[in-house]
Design a protein around this motif. Structure first.
Motif, PDB file in Angstrom:
ATOM      1  N   LYS A  14       8.214  -2.552   5.322  1.00 36.29           N
ATOM      2  CA  LYS A  14       9.267  -1.655   4.830  1.00 36.29           C
ATOM      3  C   LYS A  14       8.742  -0.230   4.746  1.00 36.29           C
ATOM      4  N   LYS A  43       7.322   3.366   5.286  1.00 35.88           N
ATOM      5  CA  LYS A  43       7.563   4.368   6.316  1.00 35.88           C
ATOM      6  C   LYS A  43       6.376   4.466   7.273  1.00 35.88           C
ATOM      7  N   GLU A  44       5.176   4.326   6.710  1.00 37.09           N
ATOM      8  CA  GLU A  44       3.964   4.452   7.516  1.00 37.09           C
ATOM      9  C   GLU A  44       3.869   3.326   8.547  1.00 37.09           C
ATOM     10  N   LEU A  67       0.855  -1.182   0.000  1.00 35.96           N
ATOM     11  CA  LEU A  67       0.000   0.000   0.000  1.00 35.96           C
ATOM     12  C   LEU A  67       0.895   1.237   0.000  1.00 35.96           C
ATOM     13  N   GLY A  68       0.639   2.136  -0.942  1.00 31.84           N
ATOM     14  CA  GLY A  68       1.429   3.365  -1.017  1.00 31.84           C
ATOM     15  C   GLY A  68       2.742   3.197  -1.759  1.00 31.84           C
ATOM     16  N   TYR A  69       3.131   1.958  -2.041  1.00 35.37           N
ATOM     17  CA  TYR A  69       4.426   1.713  -2.686  1.00 35.37           C
ATOM     18  C   TYR A  69       4.271   0.777  -3.882  1.00 35.37           C
ATOM     19  N   GLY A  70       3.383   1.121  -4.759  1.00 30.77           N
ATOM     20  CA  GLY A  70       3.230   0.345  -5.981  1.00 30.77           C
ATOM     21  C   GLY A  70       2.157  -0.722  -5.920  1.00 30.77           C
ATOM     22  N   ILE A  71       1.271  -0.671  -4.915  1.00 31.66           N
ATOM     23  CA  ILE A  71       0.216  -1.692  -4.801  1.00 31.66           C
ATOM     24  C   ILE A  71      -0.629  -1.744  -6.070  1.00 31.66           C
ATOM     25  N   GLU A  72      -0.824  -0.574  -6.699  1.00 35.92           N
ATOM     26  CA  GLU A  72      -1.748  -0.520  -7.825  1.00 35.92           C
ATOM     27  C   GLU A  72      -1.245  -1.305  -9.036  1.00 35.92           C
ATOM     28  N   TYR A  73       0.054  -1.401  -9.183  1.00 32.96           N
ATOM     29  CA  TYR A  73       0.583  -2.160 -10.322  1.00 32.96           C
ATOM     30  C   TYR A  73       0.266  -3.640 -10.149  1.00 32.96           C
ATOM     31  N   TRP A  87      -1.615  -1.268   7.785  1.00 26.75           N
ATOM     32  CA  TRP A  87      -0.856  -1.229   6.533  1.00 26.75           C
ATOM     33  C   TRP A  87      -0.724  -2.649   5.971  1.00 26.75           C
ATOM     34  N   THR A 105      -6.737  -5.855   0.032  1.00 24.99           N
ATOM     35  CA  THR A 105      -6.868  -5.265  -1.302  1.00 24.99           C
ATOM     36  C   THR A 105      -6.416  -6.268  -2.361  1.00 24.99           C
ATOM     37  N   LEU A 165      -4.549  -4.043   5.156  1.00 24.13           N
ATOM     38  CA  LEU A 165      -5.198  -3.471   3.963  1.00 24.13           C
ATOM     39  C   LEU A 165      -4.462  -3.848   2.675  1.00 24.13           C
TER      40      LEU A 165
END
Ligand code: B12
Ligand code: SF4
Lengths: 315, 440
Positions: A251, A253-254, A212-218, A275, A282, A278
């Motif tokens: 890994k 930051k959040e 999440l926030g680091y390329g999850i969408e790809y 984090w 997802t 989710l």
């Protein structure tokens, strides 16, 4: 006003994989998109694994180490703890084999794997240290030592798949096939492995997900496309998908930033667990079937969610 | 599902009177089909034909606006089921609830106002405050609506199924086009009348998909948001999927954005459910939490799912300064993928050490992807070191590269003449790296 429910007529389904020998777990077999029971069958719930390392992890945040206090240096005790925490599967990472760490020999790794296998009664995933040649050598010995246990071993890449596939075939294991976020590369590796006569239902696709926030969408879109491909009859995409979520989520930051460092982000404990959770849920929506996690609370929460998602939504 | 020229032609008067500026009705139809003219150019189309043509050329999911001015939120205009097919257009609106029974409503609204996060150089925030008529009392509801309206940085969602309470609330907030939530089979006519009176968007809730479709058909009003009535996540997923699929097939009653409620009694599961709704088509998701630990993951998920898959978000490739860097400040090299750049920038800031950051143009891809794709190379880094003016700004010749591409250091040193320091793999390690390695 009666609404005619819109259903897709899929012609095929995801292959079904069996993990473990004595108490086995089935994965895959879906004949529809994730959790759309109104359209097809979802015979198996996604599987949750917790990670064990054979080397004490140093840079894990405190929140992640706390549930494993006292067992982080002992893979057998750690593995048992994972089962207590409700993991369906234990995922052993042979980090000690890494040349930058202990450079442990394949024989040493095999002994560790055997000890862990004897200590727990759930199926195992066995992962190398990530150095491709070394992993081939290590998994060859590990595969032999665990013959007949129907483990899921990896990660096989275009560079080392031959040795790993051969070991899996001889000793009755399944293989994780890793390719970096590319549907064609993924298909190609699956073709190469099945051409060696490894049955297609003994391959799990690892698309190398980001958090999440680091390329999850790809990864999300690659997985959706793979699932649609599988349902439309592409046998070389019809494998269960494994997602190494824990390593990516922790890994971020959040997840790592403490309460003091980021007070505007809320309490670290809740934020970091969410984090990991989710990211997992997802990917479950995109078609992930096996999730390798790190925190026991995440396993607990994802389980509750998946139980709910497995309830019928037939109209 | 666009109409063809012939489909349109069938609806025209076929008199070839030329008043539209075209030689024939057929020519006009062809122009219209390719979007080169508009229907209002023909003065002779019948109302019935207009209706057919308008609705056929309308987007599958209507565009609906909530709120006014800076607080405005737009939803709808969606055209696909999967983001890889094109992209999702309007990110899910996130609403956070307050109850008219809460003791410190203004304070709660202040904490909602703080749900604003800076990510990849953009501001991401929640969009609506949902005021709930939990008391069942009309006066109390109206008071709460007033307090929220006076304090909130966001548009309002008014939640009451009591038309009398809604009427009072709208006397206060009606001018700002709040979302009226809403109408159901029991209060339908009264709620619809209120929505029309204030020209405000209205949530229509059905007991199931069938009732929902029937209520929408009956409305004769276009500013609608759909609620299928489902509240369990597995059922909401099914309904959301049905509504989007039917909308794309131009089943008109479902051609509106949707609303979902993350009402799970378990607070963690509520966040998880909200995540499913964001991934699966919800126009709005209403949360009961204002805890940033819950909201940040959801806002991040929304950003990711709604990113255009064809275009990674990139920053301009140029020299950036953090703090007021002097001639002995460190120089960090990274790529111009905005996620990468802002990770580095944030961590350099966290180190409280003035510095230069030099994002090399990799077409907006990450460090390792850029390296693997041959877009983050010693040649490119050298070129930027030479062209961006950094050599005149610092007196030293040391450059720090990401730990993940340590292999570049030899070649980079050779080509550029700069001494190459290999930084940590994760930018989070930058503050301690600076302390240890950049003796001030
Ligand atoms: C998303 C992704 C993609 C996306 C690209 C998205 C984008 N805009 O970059 C797509 C799908 C397009 C893609 C494609 C490819 N990818 Co790719 N991809 C990823 C993935 C999943 C995440 C990358 C990411 O966004 N990371 C987040 C950002 C913030 O990370 P970052 O840039 O590295 O920055 C961090 C650190 O490097 C550090 N840092 C950054 N700058 C600096 C500066 C200093 C001074 C310091 C100290 C630190 C520092 O801090 C940051 C935060 O920790 C990774 C795997 C993974 N889980 O990491 C693979 C990965 C990067 N991809 C990989 C590969 C091989 C490819 C392809 C070549 C494969 C292919 N399919 O053909 C293509 C090439 C694309 C092309 N030809 O343009 C490999 C690279 C392997 C390697 N080590 O060389 C990876 C690692 C996957 C893997 N394990 O094999 N990819
Ligand atoms: S104005 Fe209308 S009726 Fe006249 S030619 Fe154009 S399309 Fe036909």
């Amino acid at each position: 006003m009666a609404v005619t429910i819109a259903k897709e007529k899929w012609t095929s389904k995801v292959g079904e994989m069996v993990l473990g020998a004595d108490s086995s777990v089935n994965v895959g077999g879906e004949s529809t998109l994730p959790f759309l029971q109104f359209e097809g069958a979802i015979p198996n719930k996604p599987v949750l694994a917790l990670e064990v390392w054979d080397l004490e992890p140093e840079d894990w945040p405190e929140i992640l180490k706390a549930p494993f206090a006292g067992v982080l240096a002992d893979p057998v005790a750690w593995a048992k703890k994972n089962v207590e925490y409700g993991a369906d599967v234990v995922s052993l990472r042979l980090m000690s084999a890494h040349p930058d760490f202990k450079n442990a020999s394949p024989e040493e790794c095999a002994a560790t794997a055997k000890a862990v296998a004897e200590a727990v009664n759930v199926p195992l995933i066995i992962i190398g240290c990530g150095v491709e040649e070394k992993d081939a050598a290590v998994l060859e010995k590990v595969g032999e030592a665990l013959a007949g246990k129907s483990c899921l071993i990896g990660c096989a890449t275009e560079k080392n798949y031959k040795t790993i596939t051969a070991t899996a075939m001889v000793n009755g294991h399944s293989v994780i096939a890793s390719t970096p976020l590319d549907i064609n590369l993924s298909k190609q590796l699956n073709i190469l492995m099945t051409e060696m006569n490894l049955p297609a239902n003994r391959i799990a696709i690892d698309p190398l997900v980001g958090a999440l926030g680091y390329g999850i969408e790809y990864a999300y879109s690659i997985m959706e496309r793979s699932r649609i491909g599988a349902l439309m009859g592409d046998k070389m995409l019809a494998m269960p998908v494994i997602c190494f979520v824990g390593q990516e989520a922790w890994k971020a930051k959040e997840a790592k930033s403490t309460d003091e460092e980021s007070p505007e982000w809320g309490a670290q404990e809740r934020r970091s667990i969410l984090w990991e959770v989710l990211t997992t849920t997802t990917f479950a929506q995109a078609g992930g079937s096996i999730f390798v996690l790190r925190h026991p609370e995440s396993v607990k929460q994802v389980k509750v969610h998946l139980d709910k998602m497995m309830e019928s939504n037939v109209y | 599902m666009a109409l063809t020229g012939l489909d349109i032609f069938k609806q025209l008067p076929k008199t070839n009177c030329k008043e539209c500026g075209q030689p024939t009705c057929l020519a006009f139809a062809m122009q219209l089909a390719s979007g080169k003219t508009s229907l209002d150019k023909c003065p002779h189309v019948s109302d019935a034909a207009k209706e057919v043509l308008d609705s056929a050329s309308a987007p599958p999911v209507a565009l609906v606006t909530i709120g006014k001015g800076e607080k405005e939120l737009q939803l709808g205009n969606e055209t696909v089921l999967f983001r890889h097919d094109k992209r999702f257009e309007h990110p899910t609106g996130i609403a956070v609830s307050v109850h008219d029974t809460d003791s410190d409503i203004a304070g709660k609204v202040q904490s909602i106002n703080k749900l604003v996060f800076d990510r990849v150089g953009q501001i991401h925030k929640v969009n609506l405050v949902a005021v709930k008529n939990t008391s069942g009392d009309a006066v109390k509801f109206a008071e709460a609506v007033k307090t929220v309206q006076d304090n909130a940085d966001f548009a309002l969602l008014l939640a009451s199924e009591d038309a009398a309470a809604m009427e009072k609330a709208l006397e206060i907030a009606g001018a700002n086009a709040p979302l009226i939530c809403g109408a159901n089979a029991a209060n339908y006519d009264a709620m619809l009348a209120l929505a029309k009176k204030y020209d405000a968007p209205l949530v229509v809730k059905g007991a199931d998909l069938n009732e929902l479709a029937a209520l929408v058909e009956k409305a004769g009003y276009k500013k609608l948001i759909l609620d299928s009535g489902a509240r369990e996540v597995n059922k909401v997923l099914a309904d959301q999927t049905q509504i989007r699929r039917q909308a794309l097939k131009k089943f008109r009653p479902f051609g509106y954005p949707t609303i979902t409620f993350a009402d799970n009694e378990d607070p963690i599961q509520a966040v998880v459910d909200a995540g499913v709704y964001i991934a699966k088509y919800a126009g709005i998701v209403v949360l009961n939490t204002a805890d940033p630990a819950d909201v940040l993951p959801l806002i991040t998920l929304r950003l990711n799912i709604y990113t255009d898959p064809q275009k990674p978000i990139a920053v301009e490739s140029k020299l950036y300064e953090v703090g007021n860097p002097g001639p002995d400040a460190p120089v960090f090299v990274t790529t111009n993928f905005s996620l990468t750049y802002f990770c580095v920038q944030g961590d350099v800031e966290a180190g409280r050490f003035p510095a230069y950051i030099m994002p090399v143009d990799t077409d907006g891809i990450s460090v390792l992807t850029g390296w693997a794709a041959g877009k983050f190379t010693p040649e490119k880094i050298t070129e930027m070191l030479n062209s961006c003016g950094i050599a005149d700004k610092v007196s030293h010749r040391k450059v720090i590269i990401p730990g993940g591409v340590a292999v570049l250091s030899g070649k980079l040193n050779e080509m550029s003449g700069w001494e190459v320091l290999v930084g940590p793999r994760e930018s989070a390690g930058i503050p301690s790296f600076i302390k240890q390695r950049w003796g001030a």
